[in-house]
Design a protein around this motif. Structure first.
Motif, short mmCIF file in Angstrom:
data_model
loop_
_atom_site.label_atom_id
_atom_site.label_comp_id
_atom_site.label_asym_id
_atom_site.label_seq_id
_atom_site.Cartn_x
_atom_site.Cartn_y
_atom_site.Cartn_z
N ASP A 43 0.80 -1.22 0.00
CA ASP A 43 0.00 0.00 0.00
C ASP A 43 0.83 1.27 0.00
O ASP A 43 0.45 2.26 0.65
N ALA A 44 1.95 1.25 -0.68
CA ALA A 44 2.76 2.46 -0.79
C ALA A 44 1.98 3.49 -1.61
O ALA A 44 1.14 3.15 -2.42
N ASP A 45 2.29 4.75 -1.35
CA ASP A 45 1.61 5.84 -2.04
C ASP A 45 2.32 6.07 -3.38
O ASP A 45 3.43 6.59 -3.43
N ILE A 46 1.68 5.64 -4.47
CA ILE A 46 2.31 5.68 -5.80
C ILE A 46 1.90 6.96 -6.53
O ILE A 46 0.74 7.12 -6.89
N HIS A 47 2.85 7.86 -6.73
CA HIS A 47 2.54 9.13 -7.40
C HIS A 47 2.42 8.97 -8.91
O HIS A 47 1.55 9.56 -9.53
N GLN A 48 3.34 8.23 -9.48
CA GLN A 48 3.36 8.12 -10.94
C GLN A 48 3.95 6.79 -11.37
O GLN A 48 4.80 6.22 -10.68
N ILE A 49 3.49 6.31 -12.53
CA ILE A 49 4.02 5.07 -13.09
C ILE A 49 4.38 5.33 -14.54
O ILE A 49 3.56 5.85 -15.29
N PHE A 50 5.62 5.00 -14.92
CA PHE A 50 6.05 5.12 -16.32
C PHE A 50 6.27 3.70 -16.82
O PHE A 50 7.02 2.93 -16.22
N VAL A 51 5.62 3.38 -17.94
CA VAL A 51 5.65 1.99 -18.38
C VAL A 51 5.81 1.91 -19.90
O VAL A 51 5.39 2.82 -20.63
N LEU A 52 6.41 0.83 -20.39
CA LEU A 52 6.54 0.63 -21.84
C LEU A 52 5.20 0.16 -22.41
O LEU A 52 4.41 -0.49 -21.71
N GLU A 53 5.00 0.44 -23.68
CA GLU A 53 3.75 0.11 -24.35
C GLU A 53 3.35 -1.37 -24.15
O GLU A 53 2.23 -1.67 -23.77
N GLU A 54 4.33 -2.27 -24.38
CA GLU A 54 4.00 -3.70 -24.36
C GLU A 54 3.61 -4.22 -22.98
O GLU A 54 3.11 -5.34 -22.84
N MET A 55 3.84 -3.41 -21.94
CA MET A 55 3.48 -3.85 -20.59
C MET A 55 2.40 -2.96 -19.98
O MET A 55 2.03 -3.15 -18.82
N ALA A 56 1.92 -2.01 -20.76
CA ALA A 56 1.01 -1.00 -20.22
C ALA A 56 -0.26 -1.62 -19.64
O ALA A 56 -0.80 -1.13 -18.63
N GLU A 57 -0.67 -2.73 -20.21
CA GLU A 57 -1.91 -3.35 -19.74
C GLU A 57 -1.84 -3.78 -18.27
O GLU A 57 -2.83 -3.74 -17.55
N ARG A 58 -0.64 -4.15 -17.85
CA ARG A 58 -0.48 -4.62 -16.47
C ARG A 58 -0.77 -3.54 -15.43
O ARG A 58 -0.97 -3.85 -14.26
N VAL A 59 -0.73 -2.27 -15.86
CA VAL A 59 -0.99 -1.19 -14.89
C VAL A 59 -2.13 -0.29 -15.36
O VAL A 59 -2.26 0.85 -14.90
N SER A 60 -2.98 -0.82 -16.26
CA SER A 60 -4.02 0.03 -16.85
C SER A 60 -5.05 0.51 -15.83
O SER A 60 -5.74 1.50 -16.04
N GLN A 61 -5.15 -0.19 -14.69
CA GLN A 61 -6.11 0.24 -13.66
C GLN A 61 -5.65 1.46 -12.87
O GLN A 61 -6.42 1.99 -12.06
N TYR A 62 -4.39 1.89 -13.07
CA TYR A 62 -3.89 3.04 -12.30
C TYR A 62 -4.02 4.33 -13.10
O TYR A 62 -3.39 4.45 -14.16
N PRO A 63 -4.78 5.29 -12.59
CA PRO A 63 -4.89 6.56 -13.31
C PRO A 63 -3.54 7.28 -13.40
O PRO A 63 -3.33 8.10 -14.29
N GLN A 64 -2.63 6.98 -12.48
CA GLN A 64 -1.34 7.67 -12.49
C GLN A 64 -0.32 7.02 -13.44
O GLN A 64 0.86 7.41 -13.46
#
Lengths: 246, 246
Positions: A43-64
């Motif tokens: 439950d860390a406070d995640i400000h931002q996530i930068f991700v490559l296109e081919e893996m973007a789906e794994r974090v698609s639920q995060y608005p950040q």
């Protein structure tokens, strides 16, 4: 998901600044899926996530989450293979709570980020209750320390305080203070009792513990070395003593 | 004492090649006075000494000493502060002797030079009789390993052999083989007896020990971890087990 393709983008420029200690006041960078998943799990406070296109789906639920090019990701990361993800996390509070109890590892002015990270990981493996680091100990949020901690900073609290204050609070809480030395004019670590309350102090790689710590400690201990090496690596020494008191 | 001022000098060019593993067949570089003095104390075969003018007197008795400029010394050294001296030493014989007895640390395919060096230093501190490294373990003569060994390779023999051969010779010598695993389906290391003859095998950082080793070992041991970290750093784990069998 937003897509950033320019290194001149402000979010990228600000994140990159976090490679420098002077900009790490309230947030820091992590890289790789292992650390990211540990951050989520704790439950860390995640400000931002930068991700490559081919893996973007794994974090698609995060608005950040934002998608970036391989070039930008490489720029944001410190390691040659950042595994497709870099995130900006909020730094947790680092001051010591008023009430202390349990087993603590205390690092006094340890210089090497790898040693600091490895010792925190060891304290975590041993089920210690926290790590106290002196204000002159290496920064725990540099990427080298983060790599050697392997996510342990998500598992146990790490407090950064001046050594005098740490000693004062440990004394007030009646926690026995054990400090390691190289001097054989001290107790063999194998004579330490197994204890539920303990502060184990490891000193600087070159100088060892300070005068102040050696005066304030309840026990000074050493590891007898029958061989020819003059000393042990500080993280190895910490491991030996930590697991001996469990 | 001869003085070299050109980087194009052959002695300099040949010494510099020793930074690359492919050229380290019969000799290797060390830097700094601590290692140099350890080399002298252990009668290492010193091929060449490169020293700064202001420190040249300290090695004036060696016909193999030459004086170099700060620029050249920096070029020969790996660390930012080489402390004024770099030397070329002969590599000792690395094959396993026919008769084996005593306590040995065995490294199977350990990748990180810092981990390899730290474990050799720990085996030295514990008074072990030698270290056996598999042919896929990190090179012990790279400058990072040398720094973390802190001269321990002058104190105890280090043998580089294929794992199958090491296991065969240890069995022939009737030395009990103890291999560390992460699996709790093995003996707690604290149940190991203190023993005068022992080969303690540490595996690769990611994969652990091989199938072959786990089949051939007389004891498989693990370190019980009450906390949340998934594993210990391999050098810390080695330290804990090594000091527990003394």
């Amino acid at each position: 998901m937003e897509i950033i393709t320019s290194k001149a983008n402000n979010a990228i420029k600000n994140a990159k600044k976090l490679h420098q200690k002077k900009y790490r006041k309230k947030s820091y960078l992590i890289e790789g899926w292992h650390l990211f998943e540990e951050a989520v799990a704790s439950d860390a406070d995640i400000h931002q996530i930068f991700v490559l296109e081919e893996m973007a789906e794994r974090v698609s639920q995060y608005p950040q989450a934002v998608q970036v090019t391989p070039d930008i990701l490489k720029d944001l990361a410190d390691s040659p293979s950042p595994q497709g993800i870099v995130a900006v996390l909020a730094m947790p509070e680092q001051s010591l709570p008023k009430q202390l109890s349990g087993r603590f590892l205390v690092l006094e002015d340890v210089q090497d980020p790898g040693n600091v990270g490895t010792m925190i990981r060891t304290a975590d493996a041993a089920g210690f209750d926290g790590v106290i680091i002196s204000d002159r100990t290496a920064d725990i949020y540099n990427l080298k320390t983060l790599r050697s901690m392997q996510g342990s900073h998500f598992h146990l609290p790490i407090y950064r305080v001046a050594m005098e204050n740490a000693l004062k609070q440990l004394k007030e809480a009646a926690i026995p203070i054990v400090a390691t030395t190289l001097s054989e004019q001290s107790v063999d670590y194998r004579q330490l009792p197994k204890c539920k309350n303990l502060a184990l102090i490891m000193g600087n790689e070159g100088q060892g513990i300070s005068q102040l710590v050696s005066e304030q400690a309840d026990y000074l201990v050493h590891i007898a070395m029958p061989g020819r090496a003059e000393s042990l690596n500080v993280a190895v020494a910490a491991g030996i003593v930590i697991f001996s008191v469990l």
